[in-house]
Design an enzyme around this catalytic site. Sequence first.
Site, mmCIF file in Angstrom:
data_model
loop_
_atom_site.group_PDB
_atom_site.id
_atom_site.type_symbol
_atom_site.label_atom_id
_atom_site.label_comp_id
_atom_site.label_asym_id
_atom_site.label_seq_id
_atom_site.Cartn_x
_atom_site.Cartn_y
_atom_site.Cartn_z
ATOM 1 N N GLN A 96 45.177 42.775 38.260
ATOM 2 C CA GLN A 96 43.915 42.827 39.001
ATOM 3 C C GLN A 96 44.202 42.633 40.491
ATOM 4 O OE1 GLN A 96 40.642 40.457 36.749
ATOM 5 N NE2 GLN A 96 42.593 39.563 36.137
ATOM 6 N N ASP A 99 47.888 42.819 45.824
ATOM 7 C CA ASP A 99 49.116 42.574 46.586
ATOM 8 C C ASP A 99 50.278 43.350 45.957
ATOM 9 O OD1 ASP A 99 49.090 39.457 44.902
ATOM 10 O OD2 ASP A 99 50.648 40.953 44.583
ATOM 11 N N HIS A 114 42.668 47.423 40.088
ATOM 12 C CA HIS A 114 41.718 47.242 41.179
ATOM 13 C C HIS A 114 42.255 47.780 42.493
ATOM 14 C CE1 HIS A 114 39.532 43.838 38.845
ATOM 15 N NE2 HIS A 114 39.166 45.031 38.440
ATOM 16 N N GLY A 180 47.153 33.800 35.012
ATOM 17 C CA GLY A 180 46.616 33.501 36.334
ATOM 18 C C GLY A 180 45.314 34.181 36.662
ATOM 19 N N SER A 182 40.863 33.908 36.128
ATOM 20 C CA SER A 182 39.758 33.023 35.722
ATOM 21 C C SER A 182 38.909 33.646 34.621
ATOM 22 C CB SER A 182 38.865 32.740 36.943
ATOM 23 O OG SER A 182 38.325 33.980 37.417
ATOM 24 N N ASN A 206 47.988 29.848 32.222
ATOM 25 C CA ASN A 206 47.099 29.611 33.362
ATOM 26 C C ASN A 206 47.199 28.167 33.835
ATOM 27 O OD1 ASN A 206 45.271 31.445 34.796
ATOM 28 N ND2 ASN A 206 43.721 29.859 34.406
ATOM 29 N N GLU A 208 44.620 26.344 34.569
ATOM 30 C CA GLU A 208 43.553 25.603 33.857
ATOM 31 C C GLU A 208 42.882 26.574 32.900
ATOM 32 O OE1 GLU A 208 41.626 24.484 37.412
ATOM 33 O OE2 GLU A 208 40.577 26.381 37.643
ATOM 34 N N ALA A 224 52.191 29.081 37.210
ATOM 35 C CA ALA A 224 52.820 30.322 36.726
ATOM 36 C C ALA A 224 54.326 30.319 36.964
ATOM 37 C CB ALA A 224 52.175 31.523 37.411
HETATM 38 C C1 BV8 Z 1 32.582 47.668 36.977
HETATM 39 C C2 BV8 Z 1 39.604 43.823 44.170
HETATM 40 C C3 BV8 Z 1 31.411 49.362 35.973
HETATM 41 C C4 BV8 Z 1 39.019 43.560 45.494
HETATM 42 C C5 BV8 Z 1 38.109 42.744 42.615
HETATM 43 C C6 BV8 Z 1 26.071 43.688 38.547
HETATM 44 C C7 BV8 Z 1 26.256 44.787 39.372
HETATM 45 C C8 BV8 Z 1 27.441 45.518 39.391
HETATM 46 C C9 BV8 Z 1 28.473 45.150 38.558
HETATM 47 C C10 BV8 Z 1 28.290 44.032 37.768
HETATM 48 C C11 BV8 Z 1 27.109 43.315 37.722
HETATM 49 N N1 BV8 Z 1 27.252 42.307 36.826
HETATM 50 C C12 BV8 Z 1 28.491 42.370 36.294
HETATM 51 C C13 BV8 Z 1 29.119 43.416 36.848
HETATM 52 C C14 BV8 Z 1 30.447 43.857 36.598
HETATM 53 C C15 BV8 Z 1 31.326 43.277 37.698
HETATM 54 C C16 BV8 Z 1 31.592 41.834 37.355
HETATM 55 O O1 BV8 Z 1 32.329 41.558 36.426
HETATM 56 N N2 BV8 Z 1 30.985 40.910 38.115
HETATM 57 C C17 BV8 Z 1 31.209 39.495 37.841
HETATM 58 C C18 BV8 Z 1 31.151 38.728 39.145
HETATM 59 C C19 BV8 Z 1 30.150 39.043 36.833
HETATM 60 N N3 BV8 Z 1 32.523 44.069 37.655
HETATM 61 C C20 BV8 Z 1 32.621 45.158 38.419
HETATM 62 O O2 BV8 Z 1 31.801 45.503 39.237
HETATM 63 C C21 BV8 Z 1 33.847 46.014 38.122
HETATM 64 N N4 BV8 Z 1 33.425 47.356 37.936
HETATM 65 O O3 BV8 Z 1 32.084 46.895 36.210
HETATM 66 O O4 BV8 Z 1 32.315 48.975 36.972
HETATM 67 C C22 BV8 Z 1 31.016 50.714 36.237
HETATM 68 C C23 BV8 Z 1 30.553 51.434 35.181
HETATM 69 C C24 BV8 Z 1 30.177 52.700 35.395
HETATM 70 C C25 BV8 Z 1 30.244 53.253 36.665
HETATM 71 C C26 BV8 Z 1 30.706 52.512 37.730
HETATM 72 C C27 BV8 Z 1 31.094 51.227 37.520
HETATM 73 C C28 BV8 Z 1 34.828 46.009 39.280
HETATM 74 C C29 BV8 Z 1 35.290 44.612 39.551
HETATM 75 C C30 BV8 Z 1 36.459 44.664 40.527
HETATM 76 C C31 BV8 Z 1 36.133 43.891 41.775
HETATM 77 N N5 BV8 Z 1 37.337 43.803 42.578
HETATM 78 N N6 BV8 Z 1 39.253 42.719 43.313
HETATM 79 C C32 BV8 Z 1 39.858 42.572 46.273
HETATM 80 O O5 BV8 Z 1 40.886 42.087 45.799
HETATM 81 O O6 BV8 Z 1 39.425 42.299 47.394
HETATM 82 S S1 BV8 Z 1 37.669 41.369 41.751
HETATM 83 C C33 BV8 Z 1 38.749 40.083 41.964
HETATM 84 O O7 BV8 Z 1 38.225 38.938 41.277
HETATM 85 C C34 BV8 Z 1 40.085 40.257 41.280
HETATM 86 O O8 BV8 Z 1 40.581 41.562 41.384
HETATM 87 C C35 BV8 Z 1 39.867 39.859 39.857
HETATM 88 O O9 BV8 Z 1 39.508 40.964 39.069
HETATM 89 C C36 BV8 Z 1 38.659 39.008 39.937
HETATM 90 C C37 BV8 Z 1 38.948 37.656 39.365
HETATM 91 O O10 BV8 Z 1 39.892 37.089 40.183
HETATM 92 P P1 BV8 Z 1 41.173 36.350 39.539
HETATM 93 O O11 BV8 Z 1 42.316 37.255 39.749
HETATM 94 O O12 BV8 Z 1 40.908 35.875 38.156
HETATM 95 O O13 BV8 Z 1 41.260 35.131 40.528
HETATM 96 P P2 BV8 Z 1 40.337 33.834 40.531
HETATM 97 O O14 BV8 Z 1 40.453 33.223 41.877
HETATM 98 O O15 BV8 Z 1 38.977 34.147 39.991
HETATM 99 O O16 BV8 Z 1 41.060 32.891 39.477
HETATM 100 C C38 BV8 Z 1 42.379 32.473 39.728
HETATM 101 C C39 BV8 Z 1 42.902 31.892 38.434
HETATM 102 O O17 BV8 Z 1 44.284 31.558 38.618
HETATM 103 C C40 BV8 Z 1 42.193 30.621 38.023
HETATM 104 O O18 BV8 Z 1 41.965 30.644 36.617
HETATM 105 C C41 BV8 Z 1 43.188 29.512 38.373
HETATM 106 O O19 BV8 Z 1 43.129 28.422 37.474
HETATM 107 C C42 BV8 Z 1 44.495 30.239 38.191
HETATM 108 N N7 BV8 Z 1 45.588 29.707 39.027
HETATM 109 C C43 BV8 Z 1 45.504 29.209 40.296
HETATM 110 N N8 BV8 Z 1 46.741 28.839 40.701
HETATM 111 C C44 BV8 Z 1 47.598 29.111 39.677
HETATM 112 C C45 BV8 Z 1 46.869 29.671 38.617
HETATM 113 N N9 BV8 Z 1 47.433 30.024 37.453
HETATM 114 C C46 BV8 Z 1 48.770 29.845 37.333
HETATM 115 N N10 BV8 Z 1 49.545 29.312 38.311
HETATM 116 C C47 BV8 Z 1 48.996 28.944 39.489
HETATM 117 N N11 BV8 Z 1 49.769 28.424 40.440
#
Ligand code: BV8
Length: 241
Positions: A96, A99, A114, A180, A182, A206, A208, A224
Site C-alpha cells: 500500500q 515509497d 496505491h 505493518g 492498520s 504488526n 500492535e 517489523a
Molecule cells: C476505493 C496512497 C473504490 C496515498 C492511500 C467513502 C467515499 C469514498 C471511498 C470510501 C468511502 N468509504 C470507504 C471508502 C473506501 C476508502 C476507504 O477505505 N476509506 C477508509 C478511510 C474507510 N477506500 C478508497 O477510497 C480506496 N478506493 O475504495 O475505490 C472504487 C470503486 C469503484 C470505482 C472507483 C473506486 C482507495 C484507498 C487508497 C487511498 N490511498 N495511500 C498516499 O500514500 O498519500 S491510503 C493509505 O492509508 C495507505 O496507502 C494505506 O492503504 C492506508 C492505511 O495506511 P497503513 O499503511 O495501514 O498505515 P497506518 O498509519 O494506517 O498504520 C500503520 C500501521 O503500522 C499501524 O497498525 C501500526 O501499528 C503499524 N506500525 C507502526 N510502526 C511499526 C508498525 N508495524 C511494525 N513495525 C513498526 N515499526
Amino acid sequence: MLDGLMAQVERIVILTGAGISAESGIDTFRDAGGLWEQHRVEDVATPEGFARNPDLVLAFYDMRRAALADVAPNPAHRALARLEREFPGEVLLVTQNVDDLHERGGSANVLHMHGALKSALCTACETRSPWLESLGARPPCPVCQAPSLRPDVVWFGEMPYEMARIYRALESCDLFVSIGTSGAVYPAAGFVAEARSNGARCLELNLEPSEGSRLFHETRLGPASVVVPAWVEEVLSRAED
Ligand code: BV8
C-alpha cells in the site's frame, strides 16, 4: 500455529503498509504525529482536494518524494527481498506504500496497489512515467507535453491498481501475511477475509493489533525490523526440511 503448515506452503501473498517503513524514518498515517495529523486526508489525498488546491497537493507529494533520499530500507525490507530470492515457491509482494524502500531493499517484484511517489500520471494522456523531480513546477508530460502531470498515487475514491491480479493471487495462495498496516483502508483491509475464505492461513506481523486482527489465525506483535526477519528465517528453514 503455523508450524506444521509451513512445509506445505507454496504460494505466499504479502501485504505491507506504512508500518514496514516506519523504522526507516517514513511517517505512518495514523500513528501519533503521522501524516494524517499533519494534513487533512480530504485536502491532500482525494481528487477533490487536488482540484480544489493543486499546489498544496503537489507540494505534499513533492516533499514526500524528496524525503526518499534521506531514508534507507530496514531489515524488514531486506528480509522480504531474501524471501523472494530464496523461497522455492511463489511470493507476491503487494504494498500500500508509495515509497521505494521495497525495491531499494532488493525486492524485484513489487505491486504498488496505491501507486508510487517516483511515478507521475498525466491527466491528459493518462500515461504513467517514472518521475524523480518536483511536479509543483508543472513540467510537461514526457509523452504528450501537456503540463498535466499529477502524482501517480491512488487517492480516496479512486480505484487501486492491479486489483484483478491481486484477487487471483488471494484465491490461490496458501499463506497470506499482513505486515505493518492498520487495516483501516479498503479494499486492502479486506484482503485477509478474501484469503481466509479461500482457505489460506493468515498471519499478521504488526507493532500492535490492527482493526482486522480477529480475522488472522496468528498475530505476532513487535517492530517489523525484528519480527519480519525472524519470520522469514523460519519460513526458509522449514522450506528446506
Ligand atoms: C476505493 C496512497 C473504490 C496515498 C492511500 C467513502 C467515499 C469514498 C471511498 C470510501 C468511502 N468509504 C470507504 C471508502 C473506501 C476508502 C476507504 O477505505 N476509506 C477508509 C478511510 C474507510 N477506500 C478508497 O477510497 C480506496 N478506493 O475504495 O475505490 C472504487 C470503486 C469503484 C470505482 C472507483 C473506486 C482507495 C484507498 C487508497 C487511498 N490511498 N495511500 C498516499 O500514500 O498519500 S491510503 C493509505 O492509508 C495507505 O496507502 C494505506 O492503504 C492506508 C492505511 O495506511 P497503513 O499503511 O495501514 O498505515 P497506518 O498509519 O494506517 O498504520 C500503520 C500501521 O503500522 C499501524 O497498525 C501500526 O501499528 C503499524 N506500525 C507502526 N510502526 C511499526 C508498525 N508495524 C511494525 N513495525 C513498526 N515499526
